[in-house]
Design a protein around this motif. Structure first.
Motif, short mmCIF file in Angstrom:
data_model
loop_
_atom_site.label_atom_id
_atom_site.label_comp_id
_atom_site.label_asym_id
_atom_site.label_seq_id
_atom_site.Cartn_x
_atom_site.Cartn_y
_atom_site.Cartn_z
N LEU A 22 0.83 -1.21 0.00
CA LEU A 22 0.00 0.00 0.00
C LEU A 22 0.86 1.25 0.00
CD1 LEU A 22 -2.89 1.18 0.19
CD2 LEU A 22 -2.65 1.08 2.68
N ALA A 23 1.87 1.28 0.85
CA ALA A 23 2.71 2.47 0.99
C ALA A 23 3.52 2.74 -0.27
CB ALA A 23 3.62 2.33 2.20
N THR A 24 4.13 1.70 -0.84
CA THR A 24 4.94 1.93 -2.04
C THR A 24 4.07 2.22 -3.24
OG1 THR A 24 5.06 -0.46 -2.53
CG2 THR A 24 6.84 0.50 -1.21
N PRO A 26 2.83 0.43 13.96
CA PRO A 26 2.77 0.35 15.42
C PRO A 26 4.16 0.21 16.04
CG PRO A 26 1.37 -1.32 14.36
CD PRO A 26 2.26 -0.76 13.31
N GLN A 27 4.32 0.74 17.23
CA GLN A 27 5.58 0.55 17.94
C GLN A 27 5.86 -0.92 18.20
OE1 GLN A 27 5.58 2.96 21.51
NE2 GLN A 27 6.03 4.84 20.38
N GLY A 28 4.79 -1.72 18.29
CA GLY A 28 4.98 -3.14 18.54
C GLY A 28 5.31 -3.97 17.31
N ALA A 29 5.40 -3.33 16.14
CA ALA A 29 5.79 -4.02 14.90
C ALA A 29 6.58 -3.04 14.04
CB ALA A 29 4.56 -4.52 14.16
N PRO A 30 7.80 -2.68 14.47
CA PRO A 30 8.49 -1.53 13.89
C PRO A 30 9.50 -1.86 12.79
CG PRO A 30 9.63 -2.22 15.86
CD PRO A 30 8.49 -3.19 15.68
N ALA A 31 9.55 -3.09 12.30
CA ALA A 31 10.68 -3.49 11.45
C ALA A 31 10.83 -2.63 10.21
CB ALA A 31 10.53 -4.96 11.07
N MET A 32 9.75 -2.40 9.48
CA MET A 32 9.88 -1.64 8.24
C MET A 32 10.21 -0.17 8.52
SD MET A 32 9.90 -1.86 4.94
CE MET A 32 8.84 -2.93 3.96
N THR A 33 9.64 0.39 9.57
CA THR A 33 9.96 1.78 9.91
C THR A 33 11.42 1.93 10.32
OG1 THR A 33 7.69 2.28 10.53
CG2 THR A 33 9.39 3.69 11.47
N ARG A 34 11.89 1.03 11.15
CA ARG A 34 13.31 1.06 11.53
C ARG A 34 14.20 0.89 10.30
NH1 ARG A 34 13.53 -2.87 16.91
NH2 ARG A 34 12.37 -1.49 18.34
N SER A 35 13.78 0.03 9.39
CA SER A 35 14.56 -0.19 8.17
C SER A 35 14.59 1.07 7.31
CB SER A 35 13.97 -1.36 7.37
OG SER A 35 14.00 -2.56 8.12
N LEU A 80 11.66 -2.39 0.50
CA LEU A 80 12.30 -1.29 1.22
C LEU A 80 12.96 -0.32 0.25
CD1 LEU A 80 13.28 0.15 3.78
CD2 LEU A 80 15.24 -1.41 3.81
N ALA A 81 13.60 -0.83 -0.79
CA ALA A 81 14.24 0.04 -1.78
C ALA A 81 13.22 0.98 -2.41
CB ALA A 81 14.94 -0.80 -2.84
N ASP A 82 12.03 0.46 -2.72
CA ASP A 82 10.97 1.32 -3.27
C ASP A 82 10.51 2.33 -2.24
OD1 ASP A 82 10.99 -0.01 -5.71
OD2 ASP A 82 9.35 -1.36 -5.17
N LEU A 83 10.33 1.87 -1.00
CA LEU A 83 9.82 2.76 0.05
C LEU A 83 10.77 3.92 0.29
CD1 LEU A 83 7.36 2.85 2.02
CD2 LEU A 83 8.90 1.91 3.75
N LEU A 84 12.06 3.67 0.22
CA LEU A 84 13.04 4.73 0.43
C LEU A 84 12.92 5.83 -0.62
CD1 LEU A 84 16.16 2.57 1.39
CD2 LEU A 84 14.94 4.16 2.89
N LEU A 85 12.39 5.48 -1.79
CA LEU A 85 12.25 6.46 -2.86
C LEU A 85 10.96 7.27 -2.78
CD1 LEU A 85 13.52 4.34 -5.88
CD2 LEU A 85 14.77 6.11 -4.65
#
Length: 324
Positions: free
Chosen positions: A184-186, A206-215, A244-249
């Motif tokens: 959805l985000a990308t 959520p703070q309880g599932a932060p993997a993509m945000t931290r990445s 993640l590469a797409d999200l960074l853009l």
């Protein structure tokens, strides 16, 4: 803009194969929310369709391709919404669909998958274990593995929401998007950054599932050992490098919100918009609650992405009385 895996021409073409029942979902300014949040809020309502989530936009594209495949079969791992969507899209095209899910997934989502005619296999672990099992089934049976967010069709189907958002006048200052696997985000982010680049794309997790945000903040894949959130639809532990590469853009920011804010967002959507939503769909409202000064006086859109929720849990979370 640097190139993502997505293509705007293909996204426009996707609208031609997606069942119209999933397109042009309601988009409206919800003035009743504004006193509580301090900004103008428009809702993109992706629950007003047969599977009550945005996921079918992507599975419609996948299923169209599968209809011409020799095996006419596919398997996916799902926390519930993707499985329902793939089952719905597959049923209409006579496809053989298997969905692998955690037995701890929301019961309402699992029941809906069964009702739509898909074969459902449950694993004694979380979504990452379901992903591993789905991949094993695909290898063994020689069928298509549908991987949410990694498969470009799931991203470009979701991206049609972006086309509908940028076609709005006046434009938005920011769009808040739930962040899980990233389709959805990308998808929405790609369209907004290409067609309305002044609009901020802000992802919420959520703070309880932060993997993509931290990445996203670390600009590298960061995994977590576990998740702890009621927002099961975004509770991933292992971000996919290509996503993640797409999200960074395309993302301007990625923020984490507390569980209490997610619940408060669900309650606001019930009290002021008359909407019963699953926790993932309230992430954008949760971000507005926690960042009131940041968005003060701005016009913000949020994608209400799903409404498949266990009602007993919903009443418990929001403190509302269940019917007798």
């Amino acid at each position: 803009m640097q190139q993502t895996r997505l293509d705007t021409a293909r996204i426009r073409a996707a609208r031609q194969v997606i069942d119209p029942v999933f397109l042009d979902t309601p988009l409206y300014r919800c003035e009743a929310l504004e006193p509580a949040l301090g900004c103008a809020v428009s809702i993109k309502l992706e629950t007003a369709n047969p599977v009550r989530s945005f996921k079918a936009r992507g599975t419609e594209v996948v299923a169209t391709l599968l209809a011409d495949d020799a095996s006419r079969a596919a398997v996916c791992a799902s926390a519930g919404n993707l499985g329902q969507a793939l089952a719905w899209s597959g049923r209409g095209r006579g496809l053989d669909i298997t969905v692998v899910a955690s037995r701890f997934a929301t019961r309402a989502k699992l029941d809906a998958i069964r009702a739509l005619g898909a074969r459902l296999e449950l694993v004694d672990g979380d979504h990452e274990m379901a992903r591993e099992r789905a991949a094993a089934i695909a290898r063994h049976d020689g069928i298509r593995l549908v991987e949410d967010s990694l498969d470009i069709e799931t991203c470009e189907g979701a991206a049609t929401i972006g086309l509908e958002l940028v076609d709005t006048t006046p434009s938005f200052d920011a769009v808040l998007i739930a962040l899980g696997g990233g389709a959805l985000a990308t998808g929405v982010g790609h369209v907004i950054k290409e067609l309305a680049p002044a609009t901020e794309v802000i992802c919420v997790q959520p703070q309880g599932a932060p993997a993509m945000t931290r990445s996203w903040h670390g600009r590298r894949v960061i995994t977590t050992d576990a998740t702890d959130t009621i927002a099961d639809g975004v509770a991933g532990r292992r971000p996919l490098p290509a996503v993640l590469a797409d999200l960074l853009l395309v993302a301007d920011d990625a923020v984490l919100v507390q569980e209490a804010s997610i619940i408060a967002g669900m309650r606001l959507l019930l009290d002021h918009a008359g909407l019963v939503v699953e926790p993932s769909a309230a992430l954008g409202i949760a971000a507005l609650i926690e960042n009131r000064d940041r968005f003060a006086g701005r016009h913000v859109a949020t994608v209400v992405c799903g409404g498949n929720v266990d009602m007993d849990a919903y009443h418990r979370w929001t403190g509302t009385a269940s019917p007798p």
